[in-house]
Design a protein around this motif. Structure first.
Motif, PDB file in Angstrom:
ATOM      1  N   VAL A 257       8.457  18.688  15.463  1.00 55.55           N
ATOM      2  CA  VAL A 257       8.989  17.782  16.481  1.00 55.55           C
ATOM      3  C   VAL A 257       9.578  18.606  17.618  1.00 55.55           C
ATOM      4  N   HIS A 258       9.651  17.984  18.807  1.00 58.00           N
ATOM      5  CA  HIS A 258      10.192  18.667  19.984  1.00 58.00           C
ATOM      6  C   HIS A 258      11.216  17.771  20.672  1.00 58.00           C
TER       7      HIS A 258
ATOM      8  N   VAL B  90      16.893  19.223  15.194  1.00 55.27           N
ATOM      9  CA  VAL B  90      17.351  19.133  13.802  1.00 55.27           C
ATOM     10  C   VAL B  90      17.557  17.678  13.409  1.00 55.27           C
ATOM     11  N   GLN B  91      18.159  16.893  14.296  1.00 54.68           N
ATOM     12  CA  GLN B  91      18.371  15.480  14.002  1.00 54.68           C
ATOM     13  C   GLN B  91      17.031  14.756  13.807  1.00 54.68           C
ATOM     14  N   LYS B  92      16.085  15.081  14.689  1.00 53.24           N
ATOM     15  CA  LYS B  92      14.804  14.375  14.613  1.00 53.24           C
ATOM     16  C   LYS B  92      14.044  14.750  13.351  1.00 53.24           C
TER      17      LYS B  92
ATOM     18  N   PRO C 286      18.548  23.461  19.342  1.00 55.04           N
ATOM     19  CA  PRO C 286      17.111  23.754  19.283  1.00 55.04           C
ATOM     20  C   PRO C 286      16.264  22.603  19.804  1.00 55.04           C
ATOM     21  N   GLY C 287      15.154  22.980  20.444  1.00 54.86           N
ATOM     22  CA  GLY C 287      14.225  21.989  20.958  1.00 54.86           C
ATOM     23  C   GLY C 287      12.992  21.825  20.104  1.00 54.86           C
ATOM     24  N   THR C 288      12.886  22.626  19.037  1.00 53.46           N
ATOM     25  CA  THR C 288      11.739  22.538  18.127  1.00 53.46           C
ATOM     26  C   THR C 288      12.226  22.666  16.690  1.00 53.46           C
ATOM     27  N   ALA C 289      11.671  21.864  15.821  1.00 54.41           N
ATOM     28  CA  ALA C 289      11.986  21.954  14.389  1.00 54.41           C
ATOM     29  C   ALA C 289      10.731  21.601  13.599  1.00 54.41           C
TER      30      ALA C 289
ATOM     31  N   GLU D  42       5.497  11.110  17.979  1.00 55.66           N
ATOM     32  CA  GLU D  42       6.338  12.236  18.388  1.00 55.66           C
ATOM     33  C   GLU D  42       6.270  13.402  17.400  1.00 55.66           C
ATOM     34  N   VAL D  43       5.430  13.272  16.385  1.00 55.70           N
ATOM     35  CA  VAL D  43       5.363  14.296  15.331  1.00 55.70           C
ATOM     36  C   VAL D  43       3.964  14.911  15.309  1.00 55.70           C
ATOM     37  N   GLU D  44       3.897  16.227  15.418  1.00 49.82           N
ATOM     38  CA  GLU D  44       2.630  16.949  15.266  1.00 49.82           C
ATOM     39  C   GLU D  44       2.394  17.205  13.776  1.00 49.82           C
ATOM     40  N   ILE D  45       1.197  16.880  13.304  1.00 41.84           N
ATOM     41  CA  ILE D  45       0.840  17.117  11.911  1.00 41.84           C
ATOM     42  C   ILE D  45      -0.221  18.209  11.870  1.00 41.84           C
TER      43      ILE D  45
END
Length: 458
Positions: free
Chosen positions: A218-219, A235-237, A317-320, A351-354
């Motif tokens: 996620v970003h 992190v929240q996302k 962070p902008g990526t997790a 919003e999620v890359e798999i």
């Protein structure tokens, strides 16, 4: 110092006690070689076990072949050519690496191969040095008693614990003719099930679940940690992603293997119907210590195993990312897995890359084959009143490479009644792993009987 094993002679056939003693001595040396595979290319060093096995077969009328795709990652192929080219061949498929240990957590030396109270203790005794040692002993015994009708191969392969990339998987990709894959025997068989009415059964592994590993990313907008107002951390996302996946319903099995497994236990009709219908998780408590296994082999499973986000404590962070160990049932595809994940994510899905990581289909061998029949007949010799129940493994083995090549693969050992499937599963990859010496003796005796039944012996 290598063990000096007595060389069998065709003039003086050995009895079960001799085979058992030799198997135990070989197992001790294989365990002490400590071929720990931490999933990195330079770990494992199965060359140590390959050299032990080469010494074990020295002077025996067999052909041996080393395969070494990476320094130290050695697989050893031992072959006895059959007298009849038309006879069915048999391959005993063992592996010589073990998973790492947390040594301080062990009550005994994990590579000491100590024998205490009728148990041999050490990493690999259950998975699968005990069976690998028995395979070697039976192969050498067959070789010295005259050529079999069908070709017999003992393949002691590296890197099984890392899904075979430098072992069986590498061989199938680069040297598939190194040995015959048509009829293979390997691990995860021989323990017992006990029904509510006292009935006993021995399990034979006929298949295993597949793998569909995923990385979800996620970003969000990164920012300074001192000013978090109205900023959503990645992190929240990713935490919300993990929560939704943990709560999602999992597709369940309704195939013949699952129905056969459930029916053996003779549950009351309501419990049996609930289990066959894929009801709520609570109903699996009926299996007792087998509940985790029963749930695993009847469902697509998703384990959240690795999470990553951020590098500096003062940066939002902008990526997790979140990595998932997903195991599929027979017939479930990669597309099915992605669809299940996206359905669980709901409005977050876009919003999620798999990302697909390791993928391998679940594989199953039929039970109407000459090899499976030979396995049933052998088990019945030792346990005439026990049923034989085919099962699938919740994890993976080198038999995943056998079936796509058109071959058959079955997990076969043989243990005493008190060695239940639940008990043996608790020892798999566990701290203080250990194997009953009596079970080792029974396994080598049963394996010798199966091999002579299937390929013949003079």
């Amino acid at each position: 110092m290598p063990t000096n094993y007595p060389t069998p002679s065709s003039d003086s056939p050995r009895g079960p006690e001799d085979l058992a003693g030799t198997t135990l001595a070989l197992l001790e040396e294989l365990v002490r070689n400590a071929c720990e595979n931490d999933l990195t290319p330079d770990s494992g060093q199965e060359v140590r076990n390959a050299e032990t096995l080469e010494a074990f077969f020295a002077g025996t009328p067999v052909t041996t072949r080393r395969i070494e795709p990476h320094p130290g990652r050695v697989s050893l192929i031992v072959t006895i050519e059959g007298t009849d080219p038309q006879a069915e061949p048999l391959t005993l498929l063992g592996h010589t690496d073990v998973v790492p240990v947390d040594a301080p957590a062990w009550s005994r030396d994990p590579f000491g191969a100590e024998i205490v109270d009728g148990q041999i203790w050490g990493r690999g005794t259950v998975d699968m040095m005990g069976l690998t040692a028995a395979m070697a002993v039976v192969t050498r015994e067959i070789a010295t008693s005259g050529r079999p009708h069908g070709t017999l191969t003992f393949a002691a392969v590296a890197d099984e614990e890392a899904r075979g990339g430098l072992g069986a998987g590498w061989i199938t990709a680069h040297q598939p003719d190194a040995f015959d894959w048509r009829n293979c025997i390997s691990e995860f068989g021989g323990s017992h099930l006990q029904a509510s009415d006292g009935s006993d059964a021995v399990v034979v592994a006929v298949g295993e679940k597949g793998a569909a590993q995923r990385r979800l990313t996620v970003h969000t907008q990164p920012g300074h940690g001192s000013m978090p107002w109205r900023k959503t951390s990645a992190v929240q996302k990713i935490a919300e992603v993990a929560t939704r996946l943990a709560q999602m319903p999992l597709p369940s099995a309704h195939d013949d293997l699952w129905r056969h497994f459930v029916s053996f236990f003779r549950f009351d009709p309501a419990t049996e119907q609930a289990l066959l219908a894929g009801a709520s998780d609570e109903v699996y408590e009926a299996f007792g210590d087998l509940a985790p296994y029963a749930h695993a082999v009847s469902h697509l499973t998703v384990a959240e195993t690795v999470v990553g986000a951020g590098k500096a404590i003062n940066v939002i962070p902008g990526t997790a990312s979140l990595e998932l160990d997903i195991r599929t049932l027979p017939g479930q595809t990669d597309d099915d897995v992605d669809q299940t994940l996206r359905a669980a994510l709901g409005d977050l899905a876009e919003e999620v890359e798999i990302e697909r990581l390791i993928s391998a289909e679940a594989t199953v061998s039929p039970t109407d084959t000459p090899l499976y029949t030979a396995i049933e007949e052998t088990i019945k010799e030792f346990f005439p009143d026990s049923a034989v129940v085919p099962v699938i493994g919740s994890g993976g083995s080198d038999m995943q490479f056998t079936r796509p090549l058109g071959g058959l693969g079955y997990g076969f050992s043989l243990y005493h009644r008190e060695s239940t499937l639940g008990q043996m599963l608790r020892r798999w990859h566990a701290t203080d792993e250990h194997l009953s010496v009596a079970d080792l003796e029974l396994t080598v005796a049963a394996l010798h009987r199966l091999v002579t039944r299937f390929v013949g012996s003079h």
